[in-house]
Motif scaffolding. Structure first.
Motif, PDB file in Angstrom:
ATOM      1  N   SER A 225       0.828  -1.206   0.000  1.00  0.00           N
ATOM      2  CA  SER A 225       0.000   0.000   0.000  1.00  0.00           C
ATOM      3  C   SER A 225       0.862   1.256   0.000  1.00  0.00           C
ATOM      4  CB  SER A 225      -0.920  -0.004   1.227  1.00  0.00           C
ATOM      5  OG  SER A 225      -1.662   1.190   1.306  1.00  0.00           O
ATOM      6  N   TYR A 226       1.882   1.301   0.849  1.00  0.00           N
ATOM      7  CA  TYR A 226       2.768   2.472   0.897  1.00  0.00           C
ATOM      8  C   TYR A 226       3.586   2.596  -0.387  1.00  0.00           C
ATOM      9  CZ  TYR A 226       1.920   3.529   5.843  1.00  0.00           C
ATOM     10  OH  TYR A 226       1.350   3.890   7.034  1.00  0.00           O
ATOM     11  N   TRP A 227       4.069   1.483  -0.901  1.00  0.00           N
ATOM     12  CA  TRP A 227       4.924   1.529  -2.087  1.00  0.00           C
ATOM     13  C   TRP A 227       4.150   2.005  -3.312  1.00  0.00           C
ATOM     14  CZ3 TRP A 227      10.017   1.270  -2.885  1.00  0.00           C
ATOM     15  CH2 TRP A 227      10.470   1.083  -4.189  1.00  0.00           C
ATOM     16  N   ASN A 228       2.893   1.581  -3.438  1.00  0.00           N
ATOM     17  CA  ASN A 228       2.100   1.904  -4.627  1.00  0.00           C
ATOM     18  C   ASN A 228       1.336   3.218  -4.521  1.00  0.00           C
ATOM     19  OD1 ASN A 228       2.877  -0.398  -6.030  1.00  0.00           O
ATOM     20  ND2 ASN A 228       1.205  -1.620  -5.205  1.00  0.00           N
ATOM     21  N   ALA A 229       1.341   3.835  -3.351  1.00  0.00           N
ATOM     22  CA  ALA A 229       0.535   5.042  -3.161  1.00  0.00           C
ATOM     23  C   ALA A 229       1.110   6.225  -3.926  1.00  0.00           C
ATOM     24  CB  ALA A 229       0.450   5.380  -1.670  1.00  0.00           C
ATOM     25  N   PHE A 230       0.257   6.903  -4.654  1.00  0.00           N
ATOM     26  CA  PHE A 230       0.664   8.136  -5.334  1.00  0.00           C
ATOM     27  C   PHE A 230      -0.357   9.249  -5.127  1.00  0.00           C
ATOM     28  CE2 PHE A 230      -2.331   6.479  -8.386  1.00  0.00           C
ATOM     29  CZ  PHE A 230      -2.902   7.609  -8.957  1.00  0.00           C
ATOM     30  N   PHE A 231      -1.600   8.876  -4.799  1.00  0.00           N
ATOM     31  CA  PHE A 231      -2.654   9.886  -4.716  1.00  0.00           C
ATOM     32  C   PHE A 231      -2.428  10.825  -3.535  1.00  0.00           C
ATOM     33  CE2 PHE A 231      -7.139  11.282  -4.059  1.00  0.00           C
ATOM     34  CZ  PHE A 231      -7.290  11.902  -5.287  1.00  0.00           C
ATOM     35  N   SER A 232      -1.940  10.285  -2.424  1.00  0.00           N
ATOM     36  CA  SER A 232      -1.643  11.138  -1.266  1.00  0.00           C
ATOM     37  C   SER A 232      -0.574  12.166  -1.625  1.00  0.00           C
ATOM     38  CB  SER A 232      -1.165  10.287  -0.085  1.00  0.00           C
ATOM     39  OG  SER A 232      -2.185   9.410   0.348  1.00  0.00           O
ATOM     40  N   ALA A 233       0.456  11.733  -2.345  1.00  0.00           N
ATOM     41  CA  ALA A 233       1.505  12.668  -2.772  1.00  0.00           C
ATOM     42  C   ALA A 233       0.950  13.700  -3.737  1.00  0.00           C
ATOM     43  CB  ALA A 233       2.647  11.894  -3.425  1.00  0.00           C
ATOM     44  N   LEU A 234       0.041  13.284  -4.588  1.00  0.00           N
ATOM     45  CA  LEU A 234      -0.570  14.207  -5.541  1.00  0.00           C
ATOM     46  C   LEU A 234      -1.371  15.285  -4.827  1.00  0.00           C
ATOM     47  CD1 LEU A 234      -0.819  14.513  -8.655  1.00  0.00           C
ATOM     48  CD2 LEU A 234      -2.976  13.264  -8.492  1.00  0.00           C
ATOM     49  N   LEU A 235      -2.000  14.926  -3.713  1.00  0.00           N
ATOM     50  CA  LEU A 235      -2.833  15.875  -2.967  1.00  0.00           C
ATOM     51  C   LEU A 235      -2.010  16.772  -2.046  1.00  0.00           C
ATOM     52  CD1 LEU A 235      -5.885  13.704  -1.840  1.00  0.00           C
ATOM     53  CD2 LEU A 235      -5.868  15.472  -3.590  1.00  0.00           C
TER      54      LEU A 235
END
Length: 282
Positions: free
Chosen positions: A198-208
């Motif tokens: 989950s942490y490795w694939n997350a990008f939406f949090s960084a986008l926000l």
């Protein structure tokens, strides 16, 4: 006999459908420039091996920086998430915990209703986490599903073990650390893998939450320069050595996939046991 042969052919076709794209991605990332240009950007069998794309990625530019961010977020986030989730799940599994039922209902409620993007953003902003690497960890630190799985596993452990430790004078924390955790390697491996992926694939949090590109994780770089097809130049790569964009994009894909593929085989033997054991009792 005919049916078995037909099943084998069908299985072989499905395996080919899954494997061939991975082979094409890896082949394109190591294919020579001339072959990539002649093939239109996608190579299935490279004529020779050329690691120019990987040398460009690890020259100290945006991809190298993003890889470091992703490794930090995954390692620290998984460790913190496992710690907090295990402590919460163990407390909820103890019959003597007075507030266990109300807290469990809150955890279950969070599985049914999500807060939404805008309220979550306002909470992160109010906590002062915007443009901070901790905005990629703290808002998603606890997964209600993983807490329920851990709680079910802890409830399945023999009560005699904890009672014996308590009779020997061990506190709840010592009982948890020296008795419960050593018996929970299977479920910890599974839940840890869930959190890590989950942490490795997350990008939406960084986008926000992140405006500073120096804090971008690898998956946001992947989205920006591969999915959106933004060109990677010398300024982003930190080198004048520029292979074809298709080669660089495929190399980024490989770098984003390989770490999880390397970790999974070591945890695979615990996967089925951990999930099934944690799901037996609610």
């Amino acid at each position: 006999m005919m049916i078995r042969a037909l099943k084998g052919v069908v299985l072989l076709v499905f395996c080919a459908v899954v494997i061939i794209p991975f082979v094409a991605v890896i082949s394109t990332s190591i294919a020579p420039n001339k072959q990539i240009t002649e093939s239109g950007g996608l190579v299935l069998l490279p004529e020779s091996v050329d690691f120019t794309a990987y040398r460009s990625l690890f020259a100290g530019g945006v991809v190298t920086q993003a890889l470091g961010v992703s490794v930090f977020v995954t390692a620290v986030g998984t460790l913190l998430s496992l710690t907090v989730s295990c402590l919460l799940a163990y407390a909820l599994a103890r019959p003597s915990f007075v507030a266990g039922r109300p807290i469990l209902l809150v955890v279950l409620f969070s599985m049914l209703f999500s807060p939404g993007i805008i309220p979550t953003y306002l909470v992160v902003k109010g906590a002062g986490l915007l443009d901070s690497i901790w905005s990629l960890i703290v808002p998603t630190m606890i997964s209600a599903f993983n807490v329920i799985v851990l709680r079910a596993f802890f409830m399945n452990l023999p009560g005699e073990l904890t009672e014996s430790a308590r009779m020997d004078g061990a506190s709840e924390l010592k009982t948890f650390g020296y008795v419960v955790l050593p018996l929970s390697k299977a479920v910890l491996s599974v839940v840890g893998l869930f959190y890590a992926v989950s942490y490795w694939n997350a990008f939406f949090s960084a986008l926000l939450y992140l405006n500073d590109s120096r804090l971008w994780p690898l998956q946001l770089v992947l989205r920006t320069y591969v999915i959106n097809d933004t060109q990677l130049g010398s300024a982003e790569l930190g080198t004048e050595l520029l292979p074809p964009q298709a080669s660089i994009q495929m190399a980024i894909l490989v770098v984003s996939i390989v770490p999880i593929l390397l970790i999974y085989p070591f945890l695979q033997r615990h996967f089925a046991k951990g999930v099934l054991t944690g799901a037996v009792k609610g």
